[in-house]
Design a protein around this motif. Structure first.
Motif, PDB file in Angstrom:
ATOM      1  N   ILE A  82      90.408 -31.735  29.558  1.00 21.37           N
ATOM      2  CA  ILE A  82      90.358 -33.035  30.230  1.00 21.37           C
ATOM      3  C   ILE A  82      91.794 -33.548  30.301  1.00 21.37           C
ATOM      4  CG2 ILE A  82      89.514 -35.408  30.136  1.00 21.37           C
ATOM      5  CD1 ILE A  82      87.094 -34.412  28.636  1.00 21.37           C
ATOM      6  N   LEU A  83      92.302 -33.678  31.554  1.00 16.31           N
ATOM      7  CA  LEU A  83      93.688 -34.086  31.776  1.00 16.31           C
ATOM      8  C   LEU A  83      93.761 -35.395  32.539  1.00 16.31           C
ATOM      9  CD1 LEU A  83      95.158 -30.618  32.873  1.00 16.31           C
ATOM     10  CD2 LEU A  83      95.147 -31.613  30.573  1.00 16.31           C
ATOM     11  N   ASP A  84      94.950 -36.005  32.505  1.00 18.82           N
ATOM     12  CA  ASP A  84      95.170 -37.225  33.273  1.00 18.82           C
ATOM     13  C   ASP A  84      95.295 -36.870  34.756  1.00 18.82           C
ATOM     14  OD1 ASP A  84      97.297 -39.348  34.470  1.00 18.82           O
ATOM     15  OD2 ASP A  84      96.042 -40.248  32.895  1.00 18.82           O
ATOM     16  N   ILE A  85      94.851 -37.761  35.643  1.00 15.98           N
ATOM     17  CA  ILE A  85      94.836 -37.519  37.082  1.00 15.98           C
ATOM     18  C   ILE A  85      96.236 -37.235  37.648  1.00 15.98           C
ATOM     19  CG2 ILE A  85      94.995 -39.970  37.615  1.00 15.98           C
ATOM     20  CD1 ILE A  85      93.050 -37.273  39.561  1.00 15.98           C
ATOM     21  N   ASN A  86      97.266 -37.753  36.972  1.00 16.15           N
ATOM     22  CA  ASN A  86      98.636 -37.554  37.448  1.00 16.15           C
ATOM     23  C   ASN A  86      99.087 -36.101  37.289  1.00 16.15           C
ATOM     24  OD1 ASN A  86      99.114 -40.273  38.240  1.00 16.15           O
ATOM     25  ND2 ASN A  86      99.358 -40.817  36.070  1.00 16.15           N
ATOM     26  N   ARG A  87      98.327 -35.303  36.546  1.00 13.37           N
ATOM     27  CA  ARG A  87      98.710 -33.903  36.361  1.00 13.37           C
ATOM     28  C   ARG A  87      97.939 -32.979  37.304  1.00 13.37           C
ATOM     29  NH1 ARG A  87      98.606 -32.456  30.104  1.00 13.37           N
ATOM     30  NH2 ARG A  87      99.548 -30.575  31.013  1.00 13.37           N
ATOM     31  N   LEU A  88      97.264 -33.568  38.284  1.00 13.52           N
ATOM     32  CA  LEU A  88      96.444 -32.774  39.204  1.00 13.52           C
ATOM     33  C   LEU A  88      97.291 -31.735  39.962  1.00 13.52           C
ATOM     34  CD1 LEU A  88      93.690 -32.280  40.555  1.00 13.52           C
ATOM     35  CD2 LEU A  88      94.277 -34.069  42.200  1.00 13.52           C
ATOM     36  N   HIS A  89      98.553 -32.125  40.328  1.00 12.49           N
ATOM     37  CA  HIS A  89      99.395 -31.222  41.107  1.00 12.49           C
ATOM     38  C   HIS A  89      99.832 -30.008  40.295  1.00 12.49           C
ATOM     39  CE1 HIS A  89     102.263 -33.692  38.854  1.00 12.49           C
ATOM     40  NE2 HIS A  89     103.132 -32.682  39.014  1.00 12.49           N
ATOM     41  N   GLU A  90      99.679 -30.065  38.955  1.00 11.21           N
ATOM     42  CA  GLU A  90     100.125 -28.945  38.130  1.00 11.21           C
ATOM     43  C   GLU A  90      99.209 -27.725  38.294  1.00 11.21           C
ATOM     44  OE1 GLU A  90     100.421 -30.157  34.102  1.00 11.21           O
ATOM     45  OE2 GLU A  90     101.861 -31.789  34.483  1.00 11.21           O
ATOM     46  N   LEU A  91      97.960 -27.964  38.701  1.00  7.21           N
ATOM     47  CA  LEU A  91      97.032 -26.845  38.855  1.00  7.21           C
ATOM     48  C   LEU A  91      97.245 -26.187  40.208  1.00  7.21           C
ATOM     49  CD1 LEU A  91      93.728 -28.286  37.378  1.00  7.21           C
ATOM     50  CD2 LEU A  91      95.432 -26.834  36.267  1.00  7.21           C
ATOM     51  N   LYS A  92      97.389 -24.885  40.209  1.00  5.31           N
ATOM     52  CA  LYS A  92      97.625 -24.124  41.422  1.00  5.31           C
ATOM     53  C   LYS A  92      96.374 -23.344  41.811  1.00  5.31           C
ATOM     54  CE  LYS A  92     101.902 -25.482  41.243  1.00  5.31           C
ATOM     55  NZ  LYS A  92     102.396 -26.514  42.167  1.00  5.31           N
ATOM     56  N   ASN A  93      96.304 -23.042  43.083  1.00  5.08           N
ATOM     57  CA  ASN A  93      95.240 -22.187  43.613  1.00  5.08           C
ATOM     58  C   ASN A  93      93.842 -22.775  43.373  1.00  5.08           C
ATOM     59  OD1 ASN A  93      97.185 -20.266  44.402  1.00  5.08           O
ATOM     60  ND2 ASN A  93      97.161 -19.392  42.312  1.00  5.08           N
ATOM     61  N   LEU A  94      93.672 -24.095  43.430  1.00  4.31           N
ATOM     62  CA  LEU A  94      92.352 -24.714  43.345  1.00  4.31           C
ATOM     63  C   LEU A  94      91.620 -24.494  44.658  1.00  4.31           C
ATOM     64  CD1 LEU A  94      92.944 -28.143  41.560  1.00  4.31           C
ATOM     65  CD2 LEU A  94      91.674 -26.174  40.687  1.00  4.31           C
ATOM     66  N   ASP A  95      90.371 -24.115  44.570  1.00  6.76           N
ATOM     67  CA  ASP A  95      89.575 -23.927  45.783  1.00  6.76           C
ATOM     68  C   ASP A  95      88.882 -25.226  46.194  1.00  6.76           C
ATOM     69  OD1 ASP A  95      89.981 -21.048  46.154  1.00  6.76           O
ATOM     70  OD2 ASP A  95      88.845 -20.862  44.273  1.00  6.76           O
ATOM     71  N   VAL A  96      88.368 -25.975  45.200  1.00  8.14           N
ATOM     72  CA  VAL A  96      87.616 -27.196  45.518  1.00  8.14           C
ATOM     73  C   VAL A  96      88.000 -28.278  44.517  1.00  8.14           C
ATOM     74  CG1 VAL A  96      85.344 -28.255  45.763  1.00  8.14           C
ATOM     75  CG2 VAL A  96      85.684 -25.861  46.442  1.00  8.14           C
ATOM     76  N   ILE A  97      88.183 -29.492  45.049  1.00  7.87           N
ATOM     77  CA  ILE A  97      88.320 -30.682  44.207  1.00  7.87           C
ATOM     78  C   ILE A  97      87.130 -31.584  44.503  1.00  7.87           C
ATOM     79  CG2 ILE A  97      89.689 -32.735  43.717  1.00  7.87           C
ATOM     80  CD1 ILE A  97      92.166 -31.168  44.479  1.00  7.87           C
ATOM     81  N   ILE A  98      86.387 -31.923  43.472  1.00 11.35           N
ATOM     82  CA  ILE A  98      85.227 -32.808  43.633  1.00 11.35           C
ATOM     83  C   ILE A  98      85.603 -34.158  43.063  1.00 11.35           C
ATOM     84  CG2 ILE A  98      82.803 -33.208  43.063  1.00 11.35           C
ATOM     85  CD1 ILE A  98      82.478 -30.182  42.765  1.00 11.35           C
ATOM     86  N   ASN A  99      85.647 -35.168  43.929  1.00 10.36           N
ATOM     87  CA  ASN A  99      86.057 -36.508  43.536  1.00 10.36           C
ATOM     88  C   ASN A  99      84.825 -37.393  43.356  1.00 10.36           C
ATOM     89  OD1 ASN A  99      87.338 -38.893  43.045  1.00 10.36           O
ATOM     90  ND2 ASN A  99      88.014 -39.208  45.171  1.00 10.36           N
ATOM     91  N   THR A 100      84.563 -37.831  42.117  1.00  5.32           N
ATOM     92  CA  THR A 100      83.413 -38.708  41.842  1.00  5.32           C
ATOM     93  C   THR A 100      83.816 -40.165  41.743  1.00  5.32           C
ATOM     94  OG1 THR A 100      83.646 -38.535  39.435  1.00  5.32           O
ATOM     95  CG2 THR A 100      82.336 -36.824  40.537  1.00  5.32           C
TER      96      THR A 100
END
Length: 564
Positions: A51-69
């Motif tokens: 579980i990470l802070d939203i500001n670190r979202l760009h650190e993840l590479k090669n994501l296929d899907v982001i589900i925003n709730t």
């Protein structure tokens, strides 16, 4: 393999995670929280997922899907800054996904409840039948087929108003009210049942009804068992209230006179057996005390000791007291009663004043002594018991036999071990120990501090013959102690407060040689008690000599050939 990130760690984010975590082609790599204030959903259980802070979202590479709730502009801006061919599922689509998930979950819950309910209904012994609001039967459990003999496939789909219009199920549908204890015959079978039915109400509307029933014979069996258990409890309550234990032992019998010691020795030997004991003696000599002591010294000491005073119970009630009575045996017999012999089973029954029993009951008592079995009054069931009998009387049973008032066969059955308890007048050497014991006991009872008797008081007591024996002695001592405060009781205390204590005045008598006086006294004694062995034994006791001494005096004086 699709790499998925979920934004939001609240209940919606956790629900999406639970929905996707078991899908083979999906790997959830991380959950992002929008800020420090956002709390993890209460159903979160997987501690292995980051579980990470939203500001670190760009650190993840090669994501296929982001589900925003989360419905947040700040979050939307952060998601736009993610590079690469990543698909984003927005809040509206997530809501649809969550709705489908919740409906699936609710459906699974309904199926689980249905399974549990089906298991319960299939396992109970009572028959269950369910119909809808139109009377169409929708369900029957296996017990229904067992009770009625109708297979489920032949019952389901039938209309209850056609096949069983008078049953409880139809009545509940018609009236919309509960039906209890309805006795009827199930339509399509010969089974007579007792039913309880209730309407099924959903959102205030009648949606059907359910009936639960048992075969009438099963109900009757249960009722019979209930009545039997109720009777058993009532009998046990009666028994508990009547059963007593012995209060005294041989240590409580005070006295050192030879006659008393002899009686105690015979009683101690009798206690080691199960033989019937007959206690003879005047009123107040302590026959009940001996009965208690014999029971206490026997192997039955832990079992009941039941006392019956044959003189205190009316003749018309004596038989029911002895043997009990069955329910309905007579007017007012609303329940059965346990008799004294049944209460004493395994223990001892003490029949006091046996000489006052009527002849009819004597015959029934004889049977009990011989066979150890009897029937209750108004009953036909033979009851077997194991009871040790101790009988007592202050009357001359042989005189009663001669006058036809006592059965000779019962006398011999009772007189297995005969113990004669000497009267107080022939063991006056025991007066001192008896009085001292009474003073100690009465001091505790009355709160007194009496220390003893004066010499002249002792002379008064020794001069009296005590026709009431130890009982009279106890009454006299208590009466005196109640009315005086002295520490030493004197002659004036007894003379003043006991009017029946009469000391015979001295009178002039013709002086005769001692041997002639002995002959006169022996003649009077034999005239009173008879010339039989029993009569001579009682005469010797009255003369305060042994039976052997009496025979020697009779032989020496050649009384055997005389009229006496």
């Amino acid at each position: 393999m699709q790499k998925v990130a979920i934004i939001g760690i609240g209940n919606d984010g956790v629900s999406v995670y639970n929905l996707l975590k078991n899908i083979e082609d999906i790997k959830i790599v991380c959950l992002f929280k929008a800020g420090a204030d956002e709390k993890i959903g209460k159903f979160w259980t997987d501690e292995n997922v980051k579980i990470l802070d939203i500001n670190r979202l760009h650190e993840l590479k090669n994501l296929d899907v982001i589900i925003n709730t989360l419905n947040s502009n700040v979050v939307n801006d952060i998601i736009k800054g993610v590079s690469g061919p990543t698909s984003v599922i927005e809040t509206r689509a997530v809501n649809i996904m969550l709705r489908l998930f919740r409906e699936k979950k609710e459906l699974l819950q309904i199926k689980r409840v249905q399974g549990e309910l089906s298991t319960i209904l299939n396992s109970i012994q009572e028959a269950v039948e369910v119909a809808d609001e139109n009377g169409v039967i929708k369900y029957v459990n296996p017990a229904f087929t067992r009770v009625t003999g109708i297979p489920a496939e032949q019952r389901i789909g039938q209309n209850v108003f056609e096949i069983s219009p008078d049953g409880a199920l139809a009545m509940a549908l018609k009236t919309g009210k509960n039906v209890f204890g309805h006795r009827t015959q199930v339509g399509g079978s010969n089974a007579e049942v007792v039913s309880n039915a209730s309407p099924i109400i959903v959102d205030g509307n009648l949606a059907g009804s359910v009936v639960v029933f048992q075969h009438f014979t099963d109900v009757m069996k249960l009722m019979d068992e209930l009545r039997q258990r109720t009777t058993m409890i009532e009998n046990l309550c009666d028994k508990f209230g009547q059963v007593t234990t012995c209060k005294y032992s041989f240590a409580d019998i005070l006295g050192t006179s030879p006659d008393l010691k002899k009686s105690i020795q015979v009683a101690e030997r009798a206690a080691r057996s199960n033989s019937t004991v007959l206690l003879l003696g005047e009123s107040g000599t302590g026959k009940e005390l001996f009965a208690h002591a014999i029971h206490f010294a026997s192997s039955r000491r832990d079992k009941p000791f039941i006392k019956v005073n044959c003189a205190a119970i009316p003749e018309n009630l004596l038989e029911s007291e002895f043997f009990g009575y069955a329910k309905g045996a007579f007017t007012g017999a609303t329940k059965s009663k346990i008799g004294k012999f049944e209460l004493a089973n395994g223990g001892t029954i003490f029949l006091d004043e046996i000489g006052d029993m009527n002849l009819i009951l004597q015959g029934k008592l004889l049977r009990v002594l011989q066979e150890m079995e009897f029937e209750k009054v108004g009953g036909n069931q033979t009851i077997r018991v194991d009871v040790r009998v101790i009988a007592a009387t202050n009357r001359n049973l042989r005189d009663l036999i001669r006058s036809g008032k006592f059965r000779e066969d019962l006398y011999y059955r009772l007189n297995v071990v005969e113990i004669t308890i000497p009267p107080l007048r022939v063991r006056k050497e025991d007066l001192s120990s008896l009085v001292n014991h009474l003073i100690v006991k009465l001091n505790r009872k009355l709160g007194k501090k009496v220390k003893g008797l004066s010499q002249d008081a002792e002379e008064v007591l020794y001069s009296y013959d005590w026709p009431g024996n130890v009982r009279e002695l106890e009454n006299v001592v208590e009466r005196v102690m109640v009315t005086v405060d002295e520490e030493i009781l004197s002659k004036k205390n007894f003379i003043q407060h006991v009017s029946q204590l009469k000391i015979a005045p001295e009178r002039d008598v013709e002086l005769l040689p001692i041997d002639q006086m002995e002959q006169i006294l022996i003649k009077k004694a034999l005239a009173k008690y008879g010339n039989t062995v029993e009569g001579k034994r009682r005469a010797a006791q009255a003369l305060n000599i042994s039976l052997a001494t009496l025979y020697n005096k009779l032989k020496r004086a050649k009384f055997e050939n005389s009229s006496i």
